[in-house]
Scaffold this motif. Structure first.
Motif, short mmCIF file in Angstrom:
data_model
loop_
_atom_site.label_atom_id
_atom_site.label_comp_id
_atom_site.label_asym_id
_atom_site.label_seq_id
_atom_site.Cartn_x
_atom_site.Cartn_y
_atom_site.Cartn_z
N GLN A 208 0.82 -1.21 0.00
CA GLN A 208 0.00 0.00 0.00
C GLN A 208 0.86 1.26 0.00
OE1 GLN A 208 -2.69 -0.78 3.24
NE2 GLN A 208 -4.17 -1.75 1.87
N ARG A 209 1.93 1.20 0.76
CA ARG A 209 2.84 2.35 0.75
C ARG A 209 3.48 2.52 -0.63
NH1 ARG A 209 3.17 7.15 2.81
NH2 ARG A 209 5.29 7.96 2.86
N GLN A 210 3.84 1.40 -1.21
CA GLN A 210 4.43 1.44 -2.55
C GLN A 210 3.45 2.06 -3.55
OE1 GLN A 210 5.51 -2.52 -3.78
NE2 GLN A 210 7.16 -1.80 -5.12
N ILE A 211 2.22 1.66 -3.46
CA ILE A 211 1.20 2.23 -4.35
C ILE A 211 1.10 3.74 -4.13
CG2 ILE A 211 -1.27 2.28 -4.92
CD1 ILE A 211 -1.35 -0.73 -4.06
N ASP A 212 1.05 4.13 -2.87
CA ASP A 212 0.90 5.56 -2.59
C ASP A 212 2.11 6.37 -3.07
OD1 ASP A 212 -1.59 5.17 -1.50
OD2 ASP A 212 -0.89 5.11 0.58
N LEU A 213 3.28 5.78 -2.99
CA LEU A 213 4.46 6.51 -3.45
C LEU A 213 4.45 6.66 -4.97
CD1 LEU A 213 7.16 4.97 -1.07
CD2 LEU A 213 6.35 7.34 -1.08
N ILE A 214 3.92 5.69 -5.63
CA ILE A 214 3.82 5.77 -7.09
C ILE A 214 2.61 6.63 -7.48
CG2 ILE A 214 3.36 4.39 -9.17
CD1 ILE A 214 4.95 2.14 -7.51
N ASN A 215 1.57 6.46 -6.73
CA ASN A 215 0.35 7.24 -6.93
C ASN A 215 -0.18 7.16 -8.37
OD1 ASN A 215 -1.72 8.91 -6.10
ND2 ASN A 215 -0.60 10.80 -6.64
N PRO A 216 -0.46 5.95 -8.81
CA PRO A 216 -0.92 5.79 -10.19
C PRO A 216 -2.37 6.25 -10.35
CG PRO A 216 -1.12 3.71 -9.02
CD PRO A 216 -0.48 4.68 -8.06
N LYS A 217 -2.74 6.53 -11.58
CA LYS A 217 -4.14 6.83 -11.83
C LYS A 217 -4.96 5.55 -11.87
CE LYS A 217 -3.23 10.91 -14.75
NZ LYS A 217 -3.22 11.89 -13.66
N LEU A 218 -4.34 4.50 -12.36
CA LEU A 218 -5.05 3.24 -12.51
C LEU A 218 -4.21 2.07 -12.01
CD1 LEU A 218 -6.54 3.50 -16.12
CD2 LEU A 218 -7.81 3.54 -13.97
N ILE A 219 -4.91 1.09 -11.50
CA ILE A 219 -4.25 -0.15 -11.09
C ILE A 219 -4.90 -1.31 -11.85
CG2 ILE A 219 -3.90 -1.75 -9.14
CD1 ILE A 219 -3.95 0.74 -7.32
N LEU A 220 -4.07 -2.20 -12.34
CA LEU A 220 -4.57 -3.42 -12.95
C LEU A 220 -4.11 -4.59 -12.10
CD1 LEU A 220 -5.99 -4.85 -15.37
CD2 LEU A 220 -3.73 -5.01 -16.44
N TYR A 252 -8.04 5.33 -5.75
CA TYR A 252 -7.56 4.75 -6.99
C TYR A 252 -8.70 4.01 -7.70
CZ TYR A 252 -3.12 5.43 -4.59
OH TYR A 252 -2.07 5.97 -3.90
N GLU A 253 -8.53 3.86 -9.00
CA GLU A 253 -9.44 3.01 -9.75
C GLU A 253 -8.71 1.73 -10.10
OE1 GLU A 253 -11.66 4.81 -12.98
OE2 GLU A 253 -11.47 6.75 -12.01
N LEU A 254 -9.35 0.65 -9.84
CA LEU A 254 -8.70 -0.65 -10.05
C LEU A 254 -9.52 -1.52 -10.98
CD1 LEU A 254 -7.05 -2.86 -7.36
CD2 LEU A 254 -8.73 -3.88 -8.89
N MET A 255 -8.85 -2.03 -11.98
CA MET A 255 -9.45 -3.02 -12.87
C MET A 255 -8.82 -4.37 -12.56
SD MET A 255 -11.08 -4.04 -15.72
CE MET A 255 -11.39 -2.78 -16.94
N ALA A 256 -9.64 -5.39 -12.48
CA ALA A 256 -9.10 -6.74 -12.28
C ALA A 256 -9.20 -7.51 -13.58
CB ALA A 256 -9.91 -7.46 -11.19
N THR A 257 -8.17 -8.25 -13.89
CA THR A 257 -8.28 -9.15 -15.04
C THR A 257 -7.54 -10.44 -14.76
OG1 THR A 257 -8.30 -9.25 -17.46
CG2 THR A 257 -6.28 -8.39 -16.44
N TYR A 258 -7.53 -11.32 -15.76
CA TYR A 258 -6.89 -12.62 -15.59
C TYR A 258 -5.38 -12.50 -15.48
CZ TYR A 258 -11.40 -14.59 -16.71
OH TYR A 258 -12.72 -14.91 -16.68
#
Ligand code: URA
Ligand code: URA
Length: 291
Positions: A208-220, A252-258
């Motif tokens: 979670q910290r890693q995500i926050d440091l990157i601060n992406p617009k989208l997560i897959l 964040y907006e997160l899309m899940a895929t295979y």
């Protein structure tokens, strides 16, 4: 298992055949007990569970059962988690969590992860697979855990699944270097088994910290384990989570895929994956993602 027709017996039969289907599916991925993983490292697990059927095996366990891994306590069914000593116990293992938020760069966080025994699995001698890519990425990809190849290289998605992932990215006009890639777990689990709930739980604050440091617009998120962990839906099927954007931790907006390894085994999942990543690219452009 849509229409249950109120007949309990019928409903039960539907549930049973659902579980059997799931098991067939994941059984396929499971079991590569041949420790010679040259072929099977491809199949990192998302789906393997060589620790044959602990009751916890997250993959098959669609209906309920799993713990809410994220906050709260630890374990639950961890029968086979042998080297637990030293993981929870005492100060130094908890101490590291207090330092997470003090990390203000990815480099600092990586350094912390390197000395965090809580991130280790019960496979000895693995190296940290922290993450790779553009630290300012607007798109972050999150897989499940490193496999043999990734452990060797210290880089996520380096093996066969990673090559397919690169192709998928290219197909939607990304280079691998444009995005940031990480996993739920930062160390390889033994035999590429599924990450255990408690392993995911211990790892999540770092991620979670890693995500926050990157601060992406989208997560897959890639594969079921990743989606279930991030969305805190421990018993949801991937098909119920994919194909749409979820709010993730409020910002964040997160899309899940295979999982790409799953696509190597099940060609029928390529089309839905394709649809998902098209949507993802569209949303990325709408949000003004760079490049
Ligand atoms: N599978 C994953 O989930 N992550 C990797 O890094 C490699 C394979
Ligand atoms: N189950 C998984 O674990 N991963 C997938 O990608 C699909 C189903």
């Amino acid at each position: 298992m849509a229409d249950s027709n109120q007949d309990p017996e019928k409903l039960i039969n539907q549930v049973i055949s659902f579980i059997e289907r799931e098991r067939e599916l994941y059984g396929d991925f499971a079991m590569n007990p041949s420790t010679e993983n040259s072929e099977d490292k491809i199949t990192r697990k998302s789906e393997s569970q060589t620790e044959s059927s602990t009751p916890s095996n997250s993959s098959v366990t669609e209906p309920s059962q799993q713990t809410s891994e994220t906050p709260s306590t630890t374990t639950q069914n961890d029968d086979s988690f042998s080297s637990q000593e030293g993981l929870f116990n005492q100060d130094d293992s908890n101490e590291v969590y207090y330092q997470i938020d003090k990390c203000n760069t990815l480099e600092e966080l990586e350094k912390l992860c390197r000395k965090a025994d809580v991130l280790r699995t019960d496979l000895e001698g693995t190296q940290l697979v922290f993450g790779v890519g553009n630290p300012d990425a607007d798109l972050m990809l999150i897989g499940e855990a490193p496999g043999a190849e990734e452990d060797k290289q210290g880089e996520p998605f380096f093996g066969k699944a990673g090559q397919l992932l690169n192709k998928i990215l290219n197909a939607i006009n990304f280079q691998r270097e444009d995005v940031y890639i990480a996993n739920i777990l930062k160390h390889r689990p033994p035999n590429n088994r599924n990450p255990k709930p408690e392993e995911r739980e211990r790892s999540l604050p770092f991620l979670q910290r890693q995500i926050d440091l990157i601060n992406p617009k989208l997560i897959l998120s890639l594969g079921k384990v990743s989606a279930q962990t991030l969305l805190e839906k421990n018993s949801a099927s991937l098909s119920s989570m994919r194909g749409k954007f979820h709010k993730f931790r409020g910002k964040y907006e997160l899309m899940a895929t295979y999982h790409p390894a799953a696509l190597l085994r099940h060609a029928k999942w390529k089309r839905p994956t394709w649809e998902d990543v098209q949507l993802l690219r569209k949303r990325y452009d709408e949000l003004g993602g760079q490049p």
